[in-house]
Structures are given as structure tokens and as C-alpha cells.
Design a protein around this motif. Structure first.
Motif, mmCIF file in Angstrom:
data_model
loop_
_atom_site.group_PDB
_atom_site.id
_atom_site.type_symbol
_atom_site.label_atom_id
_atom_site.label_comp_id
_atom_site.label_asym_id
_atom_site.label_seq_id
_atom_site.Cartn_x
_atom_site.Cartn_y
_atom_site.Cartn_z
ATOM 1 N N PRO A 209 9.075 15.587 -6.996
ATOM 2 C CA PRO A 209 7.503 15.172 -7.397
ATOM 3 C C PRO A 209 7.670 15.398 -8.792
ATOM 4 O O PRO A 209 6.678 15.356 -9.622
ATOM 5 N N THR A 210 8.549 14.921 -9.677
ATOM 6 C CA THR A 210 8.379 14.961 -10.639
ATOM 7 C C THR A 210 9.115 13.637 -11.232
ATOM 8 O O THR A 210 9.059 12.722 -12.234
ATOM 9 N N SER A 211 9.264 12.583 -10.204
ATOM 10 C CA SER A 211 9.656 11.440 -9.645
ATOM 11 C C SER A 211 7.846 10.676 -9.865
ATOM 12 O O SER A 211 6.992 11.132 -9.657
ATOM 13 N N PRO A 212 8.016 9.259 -10.387
ATOM 14 C CA PRO A 212 6.874 8.789 -11.494
ATOM 15 C C PRO A 212 6.544 7.971 -9.741
ATOM 16 O O PRO A 212 5.314 7.406 -9.431
ATOM 17 N N HIS A 213 7.882 7.946 -8.739
ATOM 18 C CA HIS A 213 7.404 7.266 -7.938
ATOM 19 C C HIS A 213 7.235 8.313 -6.257
ATOM 20 O O HIS A 213 8.225 7.451 -4.778
ATOM 21 N N HIS A 214 6.498 9.596 -6.931
ATOM 22 C CA HIS A 214 6.686 10.551 -5.776
ATOM 23 C C HIS A 214 4.785 9.943 -5.008
ATOM 24 O O HIS A 214 5.291 10.688 -3.198
ATOM 25 N N ALA A 215 4.432 9.309 -5.445
ATOM 26 C CA ALA A 215 2.929 9.341 -4.793
ATOM 27 C C ALA A 215 2.995 8.332 -5.468
ATOM 28 O O ALA A 215 1.626 8.006 -5.006
ATOM 29 N N ASP A 216 3.282 7.359 -5.820
ATOM 30 C CA ASP A 216 2.673 5.725 -6.032
ATOM 31 C C ASP A 216 2.106 5.015 -5.017
ATOM 32 O O ASP A 216 1.024 4.118 -5.027
ATOM 33 N N GLN A 217 3.106 4.698 -4.133
ATOM 34 C CA GLN A 217 3.017 3.617 -2.982
ATOM 35 C C GLN A 217 1.853 4.721 -1.960
ATOM 36 O O GLN A 217 0.573 4.175 -1.236
ATOM 37 N N THR A 218 1.913 6.230 -1.658
ATOM 38 C CA THR A 218 1.397 6.608 -1.064
ATOM 39 C C THR A 218 -0.474 6.710 -1.505
ATOM 40 O O THR A 218 -1.228 6.443 -0.751
ATOM 41 N N ARG A 219 -0.586 6.336 -2.505
ATOM 42 C CA ARG A 219 -2.247 5.921 -3.387
ATOM 43 C C ARG A 219 -2.494 4.247 -3.221
ATOM 44 O O ARG A 219 -3.456 4.370 -2.583
ATOM 45 N N LEU A 220 -1.798 3.994 -3.447
ATOM 46 C CA LEU A 220 -2.175 2.147 -2.439
ATOM 47 C C LEU A 220 -2.467 1.990 -0.926
ATOM 48 O O LEU A 220 -3.462 2.229 -0.766
ATOM 49 N N PHE A 221 -1.639 3.301 -0.018
ATOM 50 C CA PHE A 221 -1.693 3.391 1.461
ATOM 51 C C PHE A 221 -2.824 3.924 1.644
ATOM 52 O O PHE A 221 -4.034 3.170 1.613
ATOM 53 N N SER A 222 -3.571 4.874 0.353
ATOM 54 C CA SER A 222 -4.666 5.219 0.290
ATOM 55 C C SER A 222 -5.924 4.746 0.166
ATOM 56 O O SER A 222 -7.812 4.214 0.778
ATOM 57 N N ARG A 223 -5.837 3.106 -0.290
ATOM 58 C CA ARG A 223 -6.539 2.568 0.031
ATOM 59 C C ARG A 223 -6.864 0.519 0.466
ATOM 60 O O ARG A 223 -6.684 -0.217 -0.478
ATOM 61 N N SER A 224 -5.712 1.229 0.963
ATOM 62 C CA SER A 224 -4.804 -0.176 1.638
ATOM 63 C C SER A 224 -5.081 -1.319 1.211
ATOM 64 O O SER A 224 -5.396 -2.547 1.220
ATOM 65 N N THR A 225 -3.729 -0.566 0.315
ATOM 66 C CA THR A 225 -3.826 -1.649 -1.039
ATOM 67 C C THR A 225 -1.873 -2.212 -0.473
ATOM 68 O O THR A 225 -1.374 -1.073 -0.653
ATOM 69 N N TRP A 226 -1.031 -3.312 -0.668
ATOM 70 C CA TRP A 226 -0.339 -3.386 0.045
ATOM 71 C C TRP A 226 0.743 -4.014 -1.463
ATOM 72 O O TRP A 226 -0.463 -4.159 -1.895
ATOM 73 N N VAL A 227 1.803 -3.578 -1.351
ATOM 74 C CA VAL A 227 2.563 -4.335 -2.367
ATOM 75 C C VAL A 227 3.494 -5.372 -2.473
ATOM 76 O O VAL A 227 3.581 -5.801 -1.535
ATOM 77 N N THR A 228 3.241 -6.359 -3.038
ATOM 78 C CA THR A 228 3.332 -8.358 -3.077
ATOM 79 C C THR A 228 5.175 -8.078 -2.710
ATOM 80 O O THR A 228 5.339 -7.092 -3.576
ATOM 81 N N SER A 229 5.959 -8.248 -1.948
ATOM 82 C CA SER A 229 7.364 -8.010 -2.772
ATOM 83 C C SER A 229 7.883 -9.100 -3.627
ATOM 84 O O SER A 229 7.419 -10.648 -3.083
ATOM 85 N N ARG A 230 8.706 -8.963 -3.428
ATOM 86 C CA ARG A 230 9.679 -9.725 -4.818
ATOM 87 C C ARG A 230 10.944 -9.794 -3.996
ATOM 88 O O ARG A 230 11.712 -8.762 -3.773
ATOM 89 N N PHE A 231 11.441 -10.501 -3.446
ATOM 90 C CA PHE A 231 12.207 -11.284 -2.282
ATOM 91 C C PHE A 231 13.602 -12.529 -3.444
ATOM 92 O O PHE A 231 13.993 -12.181 -3.437
ATOM 93 N N THR A 232 12.606 -13.291 -4.303
ATOM 94 C CA THR A 232 13.601 -14.082 -5.004
ATOM 95 C C THR A 232 13.716 -13.990 -5.711
ATOM 96 O O THR A 232 13.311 -13.076 -6.301
ATOM 97 N N GLU A 233 14.889 -14.721 -6.097
ATOM 98 C CA GLU A 233 15.251 -14.158 -8.367
ATOM 99 C C GLU A 233 14.164 -14.728 -9.177
ATOM 100 O O GLU A 233 14.204 -13.394 -10.275
ATOM 101 N N ARG A 234 13.250 -15.706 -8.979
ATOM 102 C CA ARG A 234 12.982 -15.531 -9.759
ATOM 103 C C ARG A 234 11.012 -14.581 -9.817
ATOM 104 O O ARG A 234 10.959 -14.415 -10.611
#
Length: 802
Positions: free
Chosen positions: A758-783
Motif C-alpha cells: 500500500p505504500t507503493s506508487p504502483h499500488h493503485a495507479d492502474q486500478t484508477r485507469l481501469f476505473s476510467r476504461s483507460t489503457w496503458v500504451t505498451s512500450r516494446f521497442t527500444e525507441r
């Protein structure tokens, strides 16, 4: 299997980040692993190393940083030490199966550990044992995990769930393999732990033979895909896409707490491996993900991966059994664990467990008590010898086409209880039911099923065979990786250019245009009613390909696949909501008979009539319909006006049997239930369906499996309070699009976020995105990785031992 090699310039660029690989002497580093962990948005690590050991090292360090308390707790479990730290009567997590107390959990795992089964499997050559890359990855993972723990210290851990706990300790490779093995057998032996550690031979006269009574409702929960783990997956090929060669949706439904959580990463060994996705905690690998040319996901499959045998005991001695008329002694093992008592002292607790050549004696399974008397039942788990699962997933990571995915599945047969759905750059959509399946043919079922087996198989697909005859043992196919299994050639696969899909039903309607039939019944039924979620999956695909779902154009793309999932449309609502609204309007004087008396439903009628039939956050009427629909499964004879028709498996059953008193009562009770919880009948879903993270309430869209919504969300309903928390549902979601050339485009979401701390900045950040139906754009290439505005990195080199 070699992966696609990166262009020379890209390899040189990556190697520049790894100065230790510049010379052979530096590369050896006194046999010390090295890794670079680069973090982009939402705490996603991109782990770079020169070999698998280094890759595991970075992975172990990074995953421990996010989730060490969950991982440490899982290693306590598989080490059979829950009673030692928490007491024998303590309740225990069900991450590795179903069990009621810490003592039973410990007896089960100590028995496994005493048997040496995991050590034996570790020592076998591939494909039965782990491949060299797997062993190297696990070795590195252990070093990285222990490095994080050593650097941080138990007393300085940030997660209060285990800070300073005496059960947090360094781990070994054996711990990791034991945990992976425990998870794989979790749907088999792990689902009946209490039944495996409690049976004892009768002390007095041997009870007579009688067919055990079956509770169909409890027995059915074994195969209820919505109650524990489930998934949707859709792969659209070149004829089912728009502006792309293929698109894949992966949408597993798992618990939102415990070790059965996914954790996202990208793993790169320049020139050898580049794979992105997520793995379950404790598995140092990408289990669901993509590389440059292939994407894949899994869905929980239909076959029951275990079976029972009924043995006749020797009338002179119930610890002996008759097999082809020959009396054979059972084997016994005294299992001892240490248990902390109320006064803090530690006391050994011992129990004798019994086994036969066919498997251990079992005293109960869900819905059935199995007394030990003139007969005794024993249990066989088809995954008991499966420690090769990472061979399969490592093979996927290096595959370059769906045909290579198929080859990996056939060579390793390591998928434990999952279907595979994949797509590739060539535009192929692929489904596979190649997994671990007990070799129980229809002929053997007919010849060998006991009276109990005939009941159970109809309810949940569990075979119970006559173990007193050697001819009734499981068979083996020549191409099976190990004995007792169907070989890959006997299991269903399908490749198409339009689409394939699965939502936890059998393979029959993977694509309705090409039904898969003629397979053994143990694989799942054909020609039977599909779940509402399977119907919704197929309807969504068919409408998208026809351009008939209200979205632009026809065919799937990265964008439309993402939007289809988060439409949160309900198949059950589509088939019944209008009938329910009409029924409501027809009640005399607006009053319906509920279980506790008359209920005024006048207010509910316009709410239901105006409802948009979705489970989005702003949907009004969805809460009312959800409480109504949960009751429809208990309607005698079913709630449907039109029964299931195998000739129309997607359109039936349909309509609501509104004349049935039980249907009317279900509606009245739903209205009364919302009122008793203080919830307005037209309240938006988001006001009363949420998850709490570190004191923050986050609204969650979606609905339970039974509603036929792709985005499955399972809240806990408490009488008088309503939905109090989300405990299960969509977890690591990915949509991957391949064009004819270039890197794949992907969107992901880890619904419960990367860290349980619960102290991590990544404990709920994507959960908030999910609530808003907002996706994370994947970063796959080195660029893409280098362009992250929050890019940071950790360079790890293991210190030389002192």
C-alpha cells in the motif's frame, strides 16, 4: 528454439547498456548474474540481461520489490510452515487450492515435500524436467529475490503486511519449483486438500458398501468458471481485422489478492529473446504476452485434470485392497509438522496418510463424502508430474508464428489446465486445447464408471473408475509426454483466418462456422448449452466482423477490440431485460410477492425499462438487474421461456418465463434487497461497486460471470450493505495488433496494479485507469522505452561471495 534476431545496430545499442558483456572474462563475472531493470510508466519493468540467469536475477529483484510479502507468504505455505508461524487452526489462503486450516495445509505440503516429487522432477531431462534456460532463470530469480531482501532487510520492508515478520526469509530454487508445482496441481490435488489429509481406516467393523450421496450444487462448483478462475480470449486473423494482420484480446479473470496475481514485465536477451506480458507471482516468466511476431493468452479449460478410483478393501484388513482379486497392502507415511500453540510453544503434530499404487486415499471431494469401509476411494492428479510448464512458456516467448506455438505445445505438453489462443503477424488465429488431460476414453467411461462416477461425470466431468480392475486404469497415447495422458494428436486445435475464441466452455464453438466435435467426453461436451459469457464473446465477434455493433467499420483493430471489451454489455440483459421490465409493469397495483411478503415494485419498472443494458460506471438499473439475475439460477426448471436448442446455441435459451412464480419472486426480492441496503434502484453502478486501495475507494465497472459480461468483475455482496469490495475478475488485460511489418502495437491494463504494497506508487495507479476504461500504451521497442518521460533504471550486479 531460437527467436527472431534483432538488427545488428539494435543489438549493439542494447549491449552498450551491459558493459559486463564486453569481454568473455567480464561476462563470466566470477559466475555472478547481472541485469538492468528499466522502469516506464506505472512501474512496468523492462529487464535486460545477457543470459537467462541474469534475466531471472533482474526479475527476482524487481518482483520482490513490488510484492515480497505475498511471495514470502507463498513460500511459507509450500514449506509446510503455516502452523509454525500462525497456529494450526488459522485459516489459510486458497492460492494453491481449497483448504480450511493451516494444519491441513501443512500436512498436505509436508507430505508432498517428504515424497521428494519436486526434486525428482527437477532432476529429469527435458521435456519432463525443466530445460536449461528454465533452470538458469530460476537460479537467477532466487539470487535476485534474496538480493532485494538482503539489501532492504526484513525490518525495513515498506509493506506493513510482512515488515519485521519472522516468516520472511531467503529462498532456494527448491522453494520456487515447489511453489510453481503447487500452483499447477492447485486445480487437482489442491482442490481437495482437506479430503487428502483426513481419511483414516475404520477402527471397528468395516462399514458396508454404499454409493456416496452427492450434493449436486456443491459438486458443480468444481467447474464453475466464474467462481474462481476464468478468462476470455479472442484472436482475429487477417479476414477478421481492419487495417491489421491480426489482433488478440487476452482477458484472464483471477483473484485480486494473493499469489495468483499477475505481474507485468518485458524480458530481453539481445539477439535471443524479447517478450512482453505478465506472469503469475512466483513464475519467473511471461505466461500471457507477445513478442515481435506472436501474441497469446490462455483461458481456464473444461477438462477435469484429475480422477478417482474406487477400490474394494480386503474384508480381513481395510488397509489392504483387491486388484484383479489380489490383496495388496496400502502404503502409509507418518507426516509431522510443527505447530505454534496458544502459549507460544511449538509442538509437533503427526498424522498417518495412506496411499495405493493408483494414488492417495481420499475422504471427501466437493459435494461428496467418501467413507472408508468395504470400499475406499483414491485420487489421481494428471498434473502431479508436471514441472515442465515453463518449458512451454519459454517456447512461446521465442516462437515466430502460431504454427511454432503449436509445435511448442506438442513438444512440451506443459499447459496444466488451460486453453491457448494466439495470433501472429501472418494473420493466423489459433486455438489449442493441448494441455494435460487424463486419458479416459468414452469406452473406458462406459465400461468402468462406478455408480458414483456416473453421477459425478454428469455434474462436473470427474471420472470415477473401478480401480479393482487393472483394465480400468488410465490409458496413454504414444505421443503423450508422460503416461496417463491423452497425446496432443487427440486434443482439439483450430487455425482460421477470421477468428477463434474461448470463454471457458469446451472447444465445440471455438468458431461456430467450424464446430469442433468427435473428441472424448472428458474434454467437455459438444451440443450443450453455452454460458452467457461464451455467447457474448461469439456475438461480439460476429457483430464486429459484420460491422453491426455500432463501432466504426467492420473487423477488429487495436481500438475496436479495446472498446468491445469495455462496452460492458450483458448477454443476459439482452435476452431478458425487456421481458423483466414488462413483467414489472404488469404486476397488479405494482406489487409482487417476495419471499418475505409483498413488495412494491412500481419504482423499479421505469428504471429497468430505461436501463442501457450495460455495466458501465454510469449505468442506472444495472445494480437492480444484477441482484435479480443472481437469483434466476435457482429458479426450478430454469428461468427461460425458450429452452436451449443445439441448432441455435448462441440464440438460446432466450426470453424470460415471467409467468413462473419463482421468477416473479426473484424480482421482488431483488428490489427488497437493494432497499434494505439503502441503495436507490436507479443508483449508478459506480456508486456501489468499488475496490478499496490504501483507504481510497475506486469505482469498478463490469459484472459477474453469470451476467454474460466479458469484463468479469466479482464483488462481495453483504446483506444490508451492498457490494463491499471487488475480490475477483479481469486481471492482466492485453490487446495486441500485428501489421504486415514493424513492431506490434499493444495496450495493456493490470487492473489491480503492479504492487500489493500500500505504500507503493504502483499500488493503485492502474486500478484508477481501469476505473476510467483507460489503457496503458505498451512500450516494446527500444525507441519506445527510451521515449518514456518517467524512464528510470537500476543496474544490478551480484556481489562476489565473501
Amino acid at each position: 528454439m531460437p527467436g527472431r534476431r534483432l538488427p545488428a545496430a539494435a543489438v549493439l545499442f542494447l549491449l552498450a547498456a551491459l558493459p559486463w558483456v564486453a569481454t568473455p572474462a567480464a561476462a563470466s563475472g566470477a559466475d555472478r548474474p547481472h541485469a538492468v531493470v528499466r522502469y516506464t510508466e506505472y512501474g512496468v519493468p523492462h529487464i535486460l540481461a545477457a543470459d537467462h540467469r541474469g534475466l531471472g536475477y533482474g526479475y527476482g529483484y524487481a518482483v520482490a520489490r513490488d510484492n515480497i510479502c505475498i511471495l514470502a507468504d507463498s513460500y511459507v505455505t509450500v514449506s509446510a510452515q503455516r502452523s509454525l508461524f500462525h497456529g494450526p487452526a488459522a485459516p489459510t489462503r486458497s492460492d494453491f487450492g481449497r483448504v480450511t486450516t493451516a494444519l491441513n495445509s501443512d500436512l498436505y505440503f509436508q507430505n508432498l515435500n517428504d515424497s521428494g516429487v519436486v526434486e525428482r522432477l527437477m532432476s529429469l531431462p527435458a521435456p519432463l524436467g525443466p530445460e536449461r534456460e528454465v533452470t538458469d532463470m530460476v537460479r537467477g530469480y532466487v539470487t535476485g529475490y534474496n538480493r532485494y531482501l538482503r539489501d532492504t532487510g526484513v525490518d525495513a520492508l515498506t509493506d506493513p503486511a510482512c515488515r519485521g515478520a519472522d516468516w520472511v526469509r531467503p529462498i532456494t530454487e527448491l522453494d520456487v519449483f515447489r511453489a510453481m508445482h503447487a500452483f499447477v496441481i492447485g486445480s487437482g490435488s489442491g482442490s481437495v486438500i482437506d479430503g487428502l489429509v483426513t481419511p483414516q481406516p475404520p477402527a471397528g467393523p468395516v462399514p458396508p458398501t454404499a454409493t456416496p450421496a452427492v450434493s449436486a450444487e456443491q459438486a458443480r462448483t468444481v467447474r464453475d468458471s466464474g467462481a474462481d478462475r476464468g478468462s476470455n480470449a479472442v484472436a482475429a486473423g487477417r479476414d477478421g481485422t481492419s487495417g491489421a494482420r491480426s489482433v488478440l484480446l487476452g482477458n484472464p479473470h483471477y483473484g485480486w489478492s494473493g499469489v495468483a496475481r499477475f505481474w507485468q514485465s518485458q524480458l530481453t536477451i539481445p539477439g535471443r529473446l524479447n517478450v512482453s506480458g505478465a506472469g503469475l507471482l512466483g513464475f519467473p516468466a511471461v505466461l500471457i504476452g507477445h513478442n515481435r511476431d506472436v501474441a497469446w493468452s490462455h483461458t481456464v479449460s473444461t477438462p477435469t485434470t484429475y480422477g478417482l478410483f474406487e477400490l474394494t478393501t480386503d474384508p480381513a484388513d481395510p488397509t489392504r485392497y483387491l486388484r484383479d482379486g489380489v490383496s495388496t497392502p496400502m502404503t502409509s507415511r507418518t507426516v509431522t509438522v510443527r505447530a505454534k500453540q496458544a502459549d507460544g510453544s511449538v509442538t509437533p503434530v503427526s498424522r498417518t496418510l495412506w496411499s495405493t499404487e493408483l494414488g492417495p486415499v481420499i475422504g471427501a471431494i466437493p459435494g461428496v463424502t467418501l467413507p472408508w469401509g468395504a470400499t475406499v476411494h483414491v485420487f489421481r492428479d494428471a498434473n502431479a508430474g508436471n514441472l515442465r510448464m515453463l518449458n512451454t512458456w519459454f517456447g512461446f516467448g521465442a516462437a515466430r508464428s502460431t504454427s511454432e506455438v503449436d509445435q511448442v505445445l506438442r513438444r512440451t505438453q506443459g499447459v496444466p489446465w488451460l486453453n491457448t489462443v494466439a495470433s501472429d503477424r501472418a494473420g493466423n488465429a489459433y486455438y489449442s486445447g493441448i494441455q494435460v488431460v487424463p486419458h479416459v476414453t468414452d469406452e473406458r467411461l462406459a465400461a468402468c464408471s462406478t455408480a458414483l462416477g456416473q453421477q459425478l461425470f454428469r455434474i462436473n466431468g470427474t471420472p470415477v473408475l473401478d480401480g479393482s480392475r487393472a483394465a480400468c486404469a488410465w490409458g496413454t497415447d504414444p505421443d503423450a509426454v508422460e503416461s496417463g495422458l491423452f497425446g496432443p494428436s487427440r486434443l482439439p486445435t483450430l487455425t482460421r483466418a477470421d477468428y477463434v475464441a474461448n470463454a471457458n466452455d469446451s472447444a465445440w464453438l471455438t468458431n461456430p462456422a467450424q464446430p469442433l466435435t468427435g473428441y472424448p467426453a472428458v474434454l467437455g461436451a459438444a451440443g450443450t448449452q453455452r454460458s452467457a459469457r461464451t455467447q457474448q464473446t461469439i456475438v461480439s465477434a460476429q457483430r464486429r466482423l459484420a460491422g453491426a455493433d455500432g463501432l466504426p467499420g467492420a473487423g477488429f483493430s487495436l481500438d475496436t477490440m479495446s472498446r468491445v471489451l469495455f462496452s460492458d454489455d450483458s448477454r443476459v440483459a439482452e435476452l431478458t431485460a425487456a421481458d423483466a421490465a414488462a413483467m414489472c409493469a404488469a404486476f397488479p397495483d405494482g406489487v409482487a410477492a417476495g419471499a418475505a411478503g409483498p413488495v412494491d415494485v412500481t419504482e423499479a419498472c421505469p428504471v429497468l425499462a430505461a436501463w442501457d443494458r450495460s455495466f458501465r460506471l454510469d449505468s442506472r438499473g444495472s445494480l437492480l438487474f444484477a441482484r435479480f439475475a443472481t437469483r434466476l439460477g435457482a429458479v426450478p426448471g430454469g428461468p427461460w421461456a425458450t429452452p436451449f436448442d443445439p441448432a441455435d446455441p448462441i440464440g438460446t435459451p432466450a426470453g424470460l418465463a415471467t409467468a413462473k412464480p419463482a421468477v416473479q419472486r426473484a424480482f421482488a426480492d431483488a428490489v427488497a434487497e437493494l432497499r434494505s441496503a439503502g441503495i436507490a434502484l436507479d443508483a449508478p453502478l459506480g456508486d456501489h461497486q468499488s475496490v478499496t486501495r490504501a483507504g481510497e475507494t475506486i469505482p469498478v465497472h463490469g459484472a459477474p460471470h453469470a451476467l454474460g459480461v466479458l469484463n468479469v468483475i466479482t464483488p462481495t455482496w453483504r446483506a444490508g450493505a451492498g457490494n463491499v469490495d471487488v475480490v475477483h475478475g479481469s486481471s492482466f488485460i492485453q490487446v495486441v495488433e500485428f501489421g504486415a511489418t514493424g513492431a506490434p502495437r499493444a495496450r495493456t491494463l493490470l487492473t489491480y496494479s503492479q504492487s500489493a504494497d500500500p505504500t507503493s506508487p504502483h499500488h493503485a495507479d492502474q486500478t484508477r485507469l481501469f476505473s476510467r476504461s483507460t489503457w496503458v500504451t505498451s512500450r516494446f521497442t527500444e525507441r519506445e522505452i527510451a521515449a518514456s518521460p518517467v524512464l528510470s533504471q537500476i543496474r544490478l550486479t551480484e556481489r562476489a561471495p565473501r
